[in-house]
Scaffold this motif. Structure first.
Motif, PDB file in Angstrom:
ATOM      1  N   GLU A 148       0.820  -1.206   0.000  1.00  0.00           N
ATOM      2  CA  GLU A 148       0.000   0.000   0.000  1.00  0.00           C
ATOM      3  C   GLU A 148       0.860   1.265   0.000  1.00  0.00           C
ATOM      4  N   THR A 149       1.796   1.341   0.921  1.00  0.00           N
ATOM      5  CA  THR A 149       2.593   2.551   1.103  1.00  0.00           C
ATOM      6  C   THR A 149       4.015   2.351   0.574  1.00  0.00           C
ATOM      7  N   THR A 150       4.748   3.455   0.489  1.00  0.00           N
ATOM      8  CA  THR A 150       6.155   3.332   0.083  1.00  0.00           C
ATOM      9  C   THR A 150       6.960   2.611   1.169  1.00  0.00           C
ATOM     10  N   PRO A 178       3.683   0.463  -5.345  1.00  0.00           N
ATOM     11  CA  PRO A 178       2.896   0.859  -4.176  1.00  0.00           C
ATOM     12  C   PRO A 178       1.707   1.751  -4.538  1.00  0.00           C
ATOM     13  N   ARG A 179       0.583   1.443  -3.910  1.00  0.00           N
ATOM     14  CA  ARG A 179      -0.639   2.216  -4.146  1.00  0.00           C
ATOM     15  C   ARG A 179      -0.430   3.701  -3.847  1.00  0.00           C
ATOM     16  N   GLN A 180       0.380   3.996  -2.856  1.00  0.00           N
ATOM     17  CA  GLN A 180       0.636   5.384  -2.477  1.00  0.00           C
ATOM     18  C   GLN A 180       1.177   6.195  -3.651  1.00  0.00           C
ATOM     19  N   SER A 237      -1.746   5.496  -7.170  1.00  0.00           N
ATOM     20  CA  SER A 237      -3.111   6.029  -6.992  1.00  0.00           C
ATOM     21  C   SER A 237      -3.180   7.536  -7.232  1.00  0.00           C
ATOM     22  N   LYS A 238      -2.029   8.208  -7.289  1.00  0.00           N
ATOM     23  CA  LYS A 238      -2.013   9.638  -7.613  1.00  0.00           C
ATOM     24  C   LYS A 238      -2.307   9.877  -9.091  1.00  0.00           C
TER      25      LYS A 238
END
Length: 421
Positions: free
Chosen positions: A167-169, A236-238, A241-242
């Motif tokens: 999910e995150t970096t 990563p989604r983080q 997703s941007k």
């Protein structure tokens, strides 16, 4: 790292870059020499033959290491390849897979253990894993302990991410630590066990692995997203997703602008580890170990330079041409060569930065840090440039000479083949 499977390189590529010919020829000869160096004992013959099948480029690079260290690195690589094969096989139920990953460090001590999974050469590796265990048991105790420790930690990390998304970096860094940073730690332990190197810090060793792993994850986007059955993705989604709602949306042409911006964001993230990699390599003393470490790192910065701002990452395969790869292998001998290569490829990447890119400022800052480190080394005047700044200026006479050389070479190889028949 780039694979050297197949022919030496296309004739068209050699004609376009005639100075690639000699490094390619040397690389081909080195590969053949490596094949002749395979030990005669059945278990070692299996290990080195399998190493060439699952990673021909890696098999070539480790040949220069001293015998004991070379054997340890070979087994280390195959053990982790086997562990990775279990993780990657989507047909294995989670309740079966997790216990195997967690206990893999114990299985390597048991020549009777095997677990059938994977496909093609990887299935052969798993079905005949007893050869790897037998060879492992012949290594020195310090080598065994290093391999066991890293295998245990990697298996536990892989088991953790079976049920966890990136999910995150921070998740991204943690996953890359388990599958690649630990490889860096393990190699540092093996180098130290060989008696030729001081034990590098875990932080720098981890960065060496993360730089390579993040480059592979970026480069392999299309192959991984299109894989059937669907493989897990580790962008990563983080970050993504941007730019898009779903990770697979990056491959669609209507999202090309956003896809390239996302790609540039990923490359900028990977560049964080470049300076650490330079620090790690600058402390190495043994020439063979240095070259073993340096070649993949140069290939990584070169691949990032090619991928940056390049929509082809979402359309096909982006990689360094074989001739350039051969030059890197042939010319990488000292730290000045590494500084020169990092400087050249960072300049190439910097020239591609669009000031309108959302991450342009951050990208340029990280590149300037790398370039300053290379300049401060005071060795750039000694570098051999890997990058042709413009199209090569060659005339028809050079091309004719090249074809004559190729003709003689092919005639020689054909004659040898006929004699063998």
């Amino acid at each position: 790292m780039i694979s050297f499977d197949g022919e030496m390189g296309s004739l068209g590529a050699i004609v376009k870059h005639p100075d690639d010919f000699y490094p390619l020829l040397k690389l081909k000869m080195a590969a053949r020499h490596a094949e002749k160096q395979i030990p005669s004992e059945p278990h070692w013959a299996f290990c080195y033959t399998m190493l060439q099948k699952v990673s021909r480029s890696f098999a070539l690079v480790i040949q220069q290491l001293g015998t004991d260290l070379r054997n340890a690195v070979c087994i280390f690589y195959l053990v982790l390849r086997a562990l990775d094969t279990v993780e990657d096989d989507t047909s294995i139920p989670t309740e079966v897979k997790v216990p195997i990953l967690m206990a893999f460090h114990r299985h390597i001590y048991d020549p009777d253990w095997h677990f059938s999974c994977g496909t093609k050469d990887y299935k052969v590796l798993m079905d005949e894993f007893h050869h790897v265990s037998t060879a492992f048991l012949e290594l020195g105790r310090s080598y065994q302990e290093a391999i066991e420790d890293i295998t245990m930690r990697m298996g536990a990390g892989m088991a953790k991410f079976i049920c966890k998304e990136v999910e995150t970096t921070d998740d991204y860094d943690e996953y890359c630590h388990y599958v690649a940073g630990l490889v860096g730690l393990g190699l540092s332990k093996l180098f130290h066990a060989s008696g030729t190197e001081d034990l590098a810090s875990d932080y720098l060793s981890n960065s060496m692995g993360l730089f390579l792993q993040k480059t592979n994850i970026i480069r392999d986007y299309l192959e991984d997203i299109n894989e059937i059955p669907k493989s897990r993705m580790f962008w990563p989604r983080q970050i993504w997703s941007k730019y898009v709602n779903k990770l697979e949306d990056l491959k669609y042409e209507e999202n090309s602008i956003k896809a390239v911006q996302c790609l540039n964001d990923m490359v900028t993230n990977a560049l964080l580890h470049a300076e650490d990699a330079l620090t790690y390599m600058s402390a190495l003393r043994d020439p063979a170990i240095f070259k073993f470490c340096a070649i993949p790192q140069i290939m990584a910065i070169g691949t990032l330079a090619l991928c940056y701002n390049n929509v082809e990452v979402f359309r096909g395969v982006v990689k360094m041409r074989r001739g350039l790869t051969a030059k890197v292998i042939d010319r990488t001998k000292t730290m000045s060569d590494v500084y020169g290569a990092f400087f050249d490829f960072s300049c190439m990447l910097k020239s591609k930065v669009d000031k309108n890119d959302p991450n342009a400022t951050k990208t340029l800052s990280r590149l300037d840090t790398i370039l300053k480190t290379c300049r401060d080394s005071g060795t750039l005047n000694k570098r051999k440039s890997y990058i042709v700044k413009s199209e090569p200026n060659y005339n028809s006479a050079m091309v004719v000479v090249l074809f004559i050389i190729l003709g003689i070479l092919f005639a020689y190889l054909s004659a040898n083949r006929s004699m063998n028949i």
